[in-house]
Design an enzyme around this catalytic site. Structure first.
Site, PDB file in Angstrom:
ATOM      1  N   ILE A 184      -1.251 -32.520  25.018  1.00  0.00           N
ATOM      2  CA  ILE A 184      -1.679 -32.781  26.392  1.00  0.00           C
ATOM      3  C   ILE A 184      -2.974 -33.587  26.338  1.00  0.00           C
ATOM      4  O   ILE A 184      -3.843 -33.326  25.494  1.00  0.00           O
ATOM      5  CB  ILE A 184      -1.930 -31.461  27.158  1.00  0.00           C
ATOM      6  CG1 ILE A 184      -0.654 -30.607  27.181  1.00  0.00           C
ATOM      7  CG2 ILE A 184      -2.405 -31.742  28.581  1.00  0.00           C
ATOM      8  CD1 ILE A 184       0.502 -31.178  27.959  1.00  0.00           C
ATOM      9  N   LYS A 212      -1.645 -18.544  17.627  1.00  0.00           N
ATOM     10  CA  LYS A 212      -0.823 -18.669  18.826  1.00  0.00           C
ATOM     11  C   LYS A 212       0.497 -17.898  18.695  1.00  0.00           C
ATOM     12  O   LYS A 212       1.028 -17.398  19.702  1.00  0.00           O
ATOM     13  CB  LYS A 212      -0.553 -20.141  19.124  1.00  0.00           C
ATOM     14  CG  LYS A 212      -1.797 -20.913  19.557  1.00  0.00           C
ATOM     15  CD  LYS A 212      -2.390 -20.361  20.850  1.00  0.00           C
ATOM     16  CE  LYS A 212      -3.450 -21.281  21.420  1.00  0.00           C
ATOM     17  NZ  LYS A 212      -3.970 -20.788  22.730  1.00  0.00           N
ATOM     18  N   TYR A 230      -4.017 -22.320  13.266  1.00  0.00           N
ATOM     19  CA  TYR A 230      -3.793 -22.447  14.713  1.00  0.00           C
ATOM     20  C   TYR A 230      -2.449 -21.845  15.096  1.00  0.00           C
ATOM     21  O   TYR A 230      -2.346 -21.083  16.066  1.00  0.00           O
ATOM     22  CB  TYR A 230      -3.861 -23.924  15.081  1.00  0.00           C
ATOM     23  CG  TYR A 230      -3.652 -24.255  16.538  1.00  0.00           C
ATOM     24  CD1 TYR A 230      -4.450 -23.679  17.525  1.00  0.00           C
ATOM     25  CD2 TYR A 230      -2.680 -25.174  16.925  1.00  0.00           C
ATOM     26  CE1 TYR A 230      -4.272 -24.009  18.861  1.00  0.00           C
ATOM     27  CE2 TYR A 230      -2.504 -25.512  18.255  1.00  0.00           C
ATOM     28  CZ  TYR A 230      -3.300 -24.923  19.221  1.00  0.00           C
ATOM     29  OH  TYR A 230      -3.116 -25.244  20.541  1.00  0.00           O
ATOM     30  N   ALA A 270      -0.751 -19.570  13.484  1.00  0.00           N
ATOM     31  CA  ALA A 270      -0.807 -18.113  13.318  1.00  0.00           C
ATOM     32  C   ALA A 270      -1.448 -17.442  14.528  1.00  0.00           C
ATOM     33  O   ALA A 270      -0.966 -16.417  15.021  1.00  0.00           O
ATOM     34  CB  ALA A 270      -1.578 -17.757  12.048  1.00  0.00           C
ATOM     35  N   ARG A 307     -13.909 -26.773  30.953  1.00  0.00           N
ATOM     36  CA  ARG A 307     -13.366 -28.073  30.534  1.00  0.00           C
ATOM     37  C   ARG A 307     -11.874 -27.948  30.236  1.00  0.00           C
ATOM     38  O   ARG A 307     -11.309 -26.853  30.270  1.00  0.00           O
ATOM     39  CB  ARG A 307     -14.094 -28.583  29.289  1.00  0.00           C
ATOM     40  CG  ARG A 307     -13.939 -27.669  28.085  1.00  0.00           C
ATOM     41  CD  ARG A 307     -14.663 -28.212  26.883  1.00  0.00           C
ATOM     42  NE  ARG A 307     -14.483 -27.358  25.722  1.00  0.00           N
ATOM     43  CZ  ARG A 307     -14.906 -27.657  24.501  1.00  0.00           C
ATOM     44  NH1 ARG A 307     -15.545 -28.800  24.296  1.00  0.00           N
ATOM     45  NH2 ARG A 307     -14.696 -26.831  23.494  1.00  0.00           N
ATOM     46  N   VAL A 341     -20.135 -16.059  33.424  1.00  0.00           N
ATOM     47  CA  VAL A 341     -20.320 -16.176  31.982  1.00  0.00           C
ATOM     48  C   VAL A 341     -19.589 -15.034  31.283  1.00  0.00           C
ATOM     49  O   VAL A 341     -19.790 -13.858  31.601  1.00  0.00           O
ATOM     50  CB  VAL A 341     -21.811 -16.164  31.616  1.00  0.00           C
ATOM     51  CG1 VAL A 341     -21.988 -16.167  30.095  1.00  0.00           C
ATOM     52  CG2 VAL A 341     -22.515 -17.363  32.233  1.00  0.00           C
ATOM     53  N   GLY A 395     -11.806 -20.360  29.765  1.00  0.00           N
ATOM     54  CA  GLY A 395     -11.934 -21.753  29.326  1.00  0.00           C
ATOM     55  C   GLY A 395     -12.127 -22.697  30.489  1.00  0.00           C
ATOM     56  O   GLY A 395     -11.693 -23.854  30.457  1.00  0.00           O
ATOM     57  N   ALA A 396     -12.831 -22.224  31.515  1.00  0.00           N
ATOM     58  CA  ALA A 396     -12.845 -22.926  32.811  1.00  0.00           C
ATOM     59  C   ALA A 396     -13.831 -24.076  32.899  1.00  0.00           C
ATOM     60  O   ALA A 396     -13.857 -24.784  33.901  1.00  0.00           O
ATOM     61  CB  ALA A 396     -13.156 -21.923  33.925  1.00  0.00           C
TER      62      ALA A 396
END
Length: 226
Positions: A170, A141, A137, A139, A9, A43, A6-7
């Site tokens: 956040i 996590k 969401y 579930a 953003r 990628v 996830g780099a």
């Protein structure tokens, strides 16, 4: 080398920038290249088992020493379970849960070879609070938390620690579309009633990647408290 998903953003980008500032060797992983990032990007589609395996093969052939994996890629869905479309359900589960599992399956063997390493996975305060309107969401996590606890036991004999960071709200793109009322309702349930910026999460990740956390594993650390 530290790999961060996830780099391109959000928290992933913030973590990469913090680690670069600390002089660490970082490679970000994202669906698309980001030449302007300020750190190398490879990628990798985290939802694709084949994409992870191809990355692992490349790292082996280049004789790269992988020190840590930070699985920061994630997506959220603020919908009641019964109104969440199938494609959204699949995207959330495949990105958050399967992406984390696939990453650990592909990269951990490179750490096992070194008899050392660190894995930092990402959960959310929504799991602890069982937040209404975030069932899918939550579930995905909750699966990450359960996987991380068990994976920590599997990796302990190889000198590899595995922990979860579970932030409250956040200030990132992930909060777009979430009303102030919804954010306030969550923050009121935190121990520290503050909407933190990415730095608070970066501090926690930095600690887990340091020798100070060498005896910490199998834990879920809530940024903001739960």
């Amino acid at each position: 080398m530290i790999l961060v998903t996830g780099a391109s953003r959000g928290l992933g980008a913030a973590i990469c920038k913090r680690l670069v500032e600390q002089g660490r060797e970082v490679v970000g992983l994202a669906r698309n290249d980001a030449p302007e990032a300020g750190y190398p990007i490879r990628v990798c589609d985290v939802t694709s088992y084949d994409s992870w395996r191809q990355l692992a093969r490349e790292l082996r052939s280049e004789r790269v020493e992988v020190e840590a994996l930070v699985n920061a890629a994630g997506v959220a869905s603020m919908n009641l379970a019964v109104t969440t479309p199938e494609n959204v359900t699949r995207r959330v589960v495949e990105t958050n849960l399967m992406g984390t599992i696939f990453g650990c399956q592909a990269i951990a063997p490179l750490m096992i070879r070194r008899k050392a390493g660190t894995v930092v996975n990402f959960s959310t305060i929504a799991v602890q609070l069982g937040l209404k309107g975030e069932s899918v969401y939550v579930a995905s996590k909750a699966g990450v938390e359960g996987f991380s606890r068990a994976f920590a036991r599997e990796m302990a004999d190889f000198g590899i620690t595995v922990n979860c960071v579970a932030p409250g709200p956040i200030r990132t793109d992930l909060l777009r579309g979430v009303s102030d009322e919804q954010i306030d309702a969550i923050v009121k349930q935190q121990i520290i009633r503050t909407v933190f910026g990415p730095d608070a999460v970066c501090d926690t990740v930095e600690m887990l990647l340091s020798p100070l956390a060498r005896a910490v594993t199998g834990q879920v650390i809530h940024v903001g408290g739960a």
